[in-house]
Design an enzyme around this catalytic site. Structure first.
Site, mmCIF file in Angstrom:
data_model
loop_
_atom_site.group_PDB
_atom_site.id
_atom_site.type_symbol
_atom_site.label_atom_id
_atom_site.label_comp_id
_atom_site.label_asym_id
_atom_site.label_seq_id
_atom_site.Cartn_x
_atom_site.Cartn_y
_atom_site.Cartn_z
ATOM 1 C CB THR A 172 57.997 56.188 19.758
ATOM 2 O OG1 THR A 172 57.212 55.864 20.898
ATOM 3 C CG2 THR A 172 57.111 56.842 18.726
ATOM 4 C CB THR A 173 60.326 54.793 14.851
ATOM 5 O OG1 THR A 173 61.342 55.337 14.015
ATOM 6 C CG2 THR A 173 59.241 54.167 13.994
ATOM 7 C CB SER A 174 58.844 60.193 14.426
ATOM 8 O OG SER A 174 60.165 60.660 14.624
#
Length: 536
Positions: free
Chosen positions: A344-346
């Site tokens: 995931t990336t944030s």
């Protein structure tokens, strides 16, 4: 403006916190942060910046996010209002319990693991608050996709670990592999098909859910055996702003994304920790308490939670909080907990007006289902295989028009009057709810600066509420930087401690905070990945 770096109460911070007067962004890749900083410097808002950053993230971190994945956001407006945007789609209409008779878990990859992607719908809804059209905000990403971004160590490693699976999809293989292998670090990776898709959807996001692109996706998936009808795609295309969840902690309001995200789990952990932390950061006593709160929250999630189970009462009620505290003191803790896996990336963005956005994007596991929609460059998620259960009668049992439970969430912290204090998030599967609780404790219990908070030694309880992990033996996975005394103290308290190296817990946290005394923004980007916080 002359500044002095804020104090760093935790060991291990590699660099000082970033500073900015008129805006700040933080993300897990320099190109993503640069895209947001450019928008802010040109007079755009935090919403504009976040939308531009999202599109670059699809190129810079193709294993971690994409148009074929999901997205969730919190937005704090200058008025102090905080709204959530939740973009996750339904599984196939033919995905009834009877369809999966004889199976105990859903497939983790392939067509049978896919849900309708929600990212485009969420970002389209978020774009209604932008000051610039999506076509303008996504144009830099389109240019980057055609030219190609240099492959980082993170992306090269992701591709290498999944090269065999990626090679089974001709279009993914042609884009990401070089003679069946990962490209060398620094190799430009162009994505022309994805460039065309981003450009098209910037003009007409609804085409992803009701147009020929949707028809192409459904035809491909049904040909591979997934029981999609096409109607669930159209039904997944509408996202609207909704109220954020919130609770008070240490005199501040902590806001979270609602179901199907696990934002409530962070709030319940904070409820159990209220008044118990703050004396000794990262001591055995504090780690034990945070780990116990996480285990209880995960047990509640498995027992009660589904994406459409809004009626059940969460653990933040006074009686439930008291019981949780008693259980932690007694060491009476359940075994089920989180899995700090999945890619995931944030990212976060704050502008000079105090508008703040926390945005998180994912394909579920790395490269999702390992499938692309033919002719589009769009890699599809495997959220159904990761998130839904085949447990009869469970509120998270796979059913038509039921979104599986999610690992993604993001948070904001405000004062009583709605003034911004912090915005942040981290990737990391079911590690997210634990590490976000730890980040919030560092910031609110110990007044850590953002860089110290994101770099602080991390720990996570295992196994998980991921469908494939239920029933595994309980462990407490700790970074070695917690120190010998803390690790020994945890073992003495009954934890099965497993060390993972100095920086091996996972995650890539991003935090931006308001320094009220100095009148500037302060940001931190996790040293566990290749990101950066940039102020303007």
């Amino acid at each position: 403006m002359t500044t002095v770096a804020p104090p760093r109460p935790f060991p291990g911070t590699l660099r000082p916190a970033a500073l900015g007067a008129d805006g700040m962004v933080a993300a897990s890749h320099p190109a993503i942060s640069r895209a947001g900083a450019d928008v802010l410097a040109a007079g755009g808002t935090a919403v504009d910046a976040a939308l531009a950053m999202a599109a670059v993230a699809w190129l810079a971190l193709p294993g971690q996010c994409g148009l074929g994945g999901d997205a969730f956001a919190l937005v704090r407006e200058p008025t102090g209002a905080v709204d959530a945007f939740c973009g996750s789609g339904f599984g196939p209409d033919g995905g009834t319990p009877e369809h999966y008779a004889g199976q105990t878990v859903l497939p983790r990859h392939g067509a049978g693991s896919v849900t309708v992607p929600g990212a485009v719908a969420a970002l389209s809804a978020l774009a209604e608050r932008a000051t610039r059209p999506l076509a303008e905000l996504w144009a830099p990403a389109v240019r980057l996709a055609r030219r190609g971004l240099p492959c980082t160590a993170k992306t090269a490693g992701d591709i290498a670990r999944h090269a065999e699976r990626l090679g089974a999809d001709p279009e993914i293989a042609a884009t990401l592999l070089r003679d069946g292998r990962a490209p060398a670090v620094g190799t430009r990776v162009a994505q022309p098909l994805l460039a065309d898709s981003i450009a098209r959807l910037a003009v007409d996001p609804a085409a992803f859910y009701t147009g020929d692109l949707a028809e192409r996706a459904v035809a491909h998936l049904t040909a591979l055996g997934a029981p999609f009808s096409g109607d669930e795609w159209a039904a997944s295309g509408e996202v609207a702003a909704e109220p954020a969840l919130r609770r008070r902690y240490r005199g501040r309001w902590v806001h979270q994304t609602p179901l199907p995200t696990p934002g409530w789990m962070v709030l319940d952990q904070l409820a159990a920790c209220e008044g118990e932390l703050g004396a000794a950061p990262l001591s055995a006593a504090e780690v034990h308490w945070l780990a116990g709160a996480a285990r209880i929250a995960f047990a509640d999630r498995y027992a009660h939670a589904g994406s459409d189970s809004d009626g059940w009462r969460r653990g933040g009620e006074p009686a439930a909080v008291a019981r949780a505290k008693e259980r932690i003191r007694a060491g009476d803790l359940p075994g089920a907990a989180g899995r700090p896996d999945g890619d995931t990336t944030s990212l976060v963005a704050v502008d000079a007006d105090g508008r703040a956005v926390g945005l998180i994007l994912s394909l579920a596991f790395t490269f999702g289902a390992g499938l692309s929609i033919p002719g589009t460059g769009i890699v599809l998620n495997n959220r159904l295989g990761r998130g839904a259960y085949l447990v009869p009668g469970h509120p998270n049992e796979v059913r038509p028009r039921r979104r599986p439970l999610h690992t993604l969430h993001t948070w904001l912290v405000t004062d009583d009057d709605g003034g911004l204090r912090h915005v942040g998030n981290t990737p990391g599967g079911d590690g997210q709810v634990q590490w976000n609780a730890q980040l919030l404790s560092h910031l609110l219990d110990h007044d850590a600066d953002p860089q110290a908070a994101v770099d602080a030694p991390r720990f996570s309880v295992f196994p998980g509420s991921d469908a494939g992990d239920l029933g595994a033996a309980a462990e407490l996975r700790c970074e070695d930087r917690l120190g010998a005394d803390t690790l020994a103290g945890l073992a003495a308290r009954g934890h099965d401690v497993r060390t993972v190296g100095d920086w091996g817990a996972g995650g890539s946290a991003q935090v931006v905070s308001l320094d009220v005394e100095r009148g500037c923004l302060v940001g931190g980007s996790d040293s566990r990945q290749e990101g950066v916080a940039l102020g303007v």
